[in-house]
Design an enzyme around this catalytic site. Structure first.
Site, mmCIF file in Angstrom:
data_model
loop_
_atom_site.group_PDB
_atom_site.id
_atom_site.type_symbol
_atom_site.label_atom_id
_atom_site.label_comp_id
_atom_site.label_asym_id
_atom_site.label_seq_id
_atom_site.Cartn_x
_atom_site.Cartn_y
_atom_site.Cartn_z
ATOM 1 N N HIS A 1 -76.335 -5.127 -46.515
ATOM 2 C CA HIS A 1 -76.875 -3.918 -47.127
ATOM 3 C C HIS A 1 -75.748 -3.066 -47.714
ATOM 4 C CE1 HIS A 1 -80.993 -4.518 -46.087
ATOM 5 N NE2 HIS A 1 -80.786 -4.498 -44.788
ATOM 6 N N CYS B 1 -76.763 -5.121 -52.773
ATOM 7 C CA CYS B 1 -77.483 -4.427 -53.841
ATOM 8 C C CYS B 1 -76.543 -3.454 -54.557
ATOM 9 C CB CYS B 1 -78.678 -3.664 -53.272
ATOM 10 S SG CYS B 1 -79.992 -4.745 -52.705
#
Length: 193
Positions: free
Chosen positions: A101, A160
């Site tokens: 993440h 991301c």
């Protein structure tokens, strides 16, 4: 007016708690994962960090220039990535893809530069050093990571993008590609995961 202030204060506290929950959980989990990693190495087995875990430690990743160390888990599903970066592809003598993440474990990738190093330790306690060769942004709507085009001994770190976005799950990915370095201290063999 007093009820409104109490409601506003309560809502603010609740939002703050939700905002801090994920980073807190990630931090505490890494401590439990460190223990499971040590047990995995000593017993050469898959030790789950807590009884109900559906993942286990497979490697230790270090970013020396940034002073960052973390345990890598098996799998790229949400349960794994909530607690640490996950191995989503390869590692057995082939290219290795790790995902994490952008707002917890892989938030440091934004500071990695070409030429920086990373180190991976496998379950046999062997370390392999890598050098960052490239960083790029990929739009997952139009491009996927072709594992057949990767060098067999390369490592990709994927998260991301952008790092400061409020929109979770957008289509952009930040990709760091690293290649192994021969090192007399570690030997010239690539440690497989």
């Amino acid at each position: 007016m007093t009820r409104f202030l109490i409601l506003l204060t309560s809502s603010s506290v609740l939002l703050l708690m939700f905002g801090l929950w994920i980073p807190f959980k990630a931090l505490v989990a890494q401590e439990l994962l460190e223990r499971a990693w040590a047990e995995s190495q000593s017993g050469q087995s898959e030790e789950r960090p807590w009884p109900w875990a559906d993942t286990w430690p497979v490697a230790k990743l270090e970013l020396p220039e940034l002073g960052v160390s973390m345990i890598v888990l098996e799998g790229g599903h949400g349960e794994s990535l909530a607690f640490g970066p996950g191995r989503v592809f390869g590692g057995e003598g082939g290219a290795l893809i790790l995902a994490g993440h952008r707002d917890t474990h892989f938030r440091h990738l934004q500071n990695l530069q070409k030429g920086y190093h990373l180190r991976l330790q496998n379950q046999n306690q062997q370390w392999q050093r890598y050098q960052v060769m490239d960083t790029r942004i990929v739009d997952s709507r139009y491009e996927s990571i072709d594992t057949h085009r990767l060098a067999a001994d390369s490592v990709l770190l994927v998260t991301c993008y952008p790092f400061d976005s409020m929109d979770a799950g957008g289509p952009l990915r930040y990709v760091v590609e690293a290649r192994p370095l021969p090192d007399e201290d570690f030997g010239n063999t690539v440690a497989t995961l």
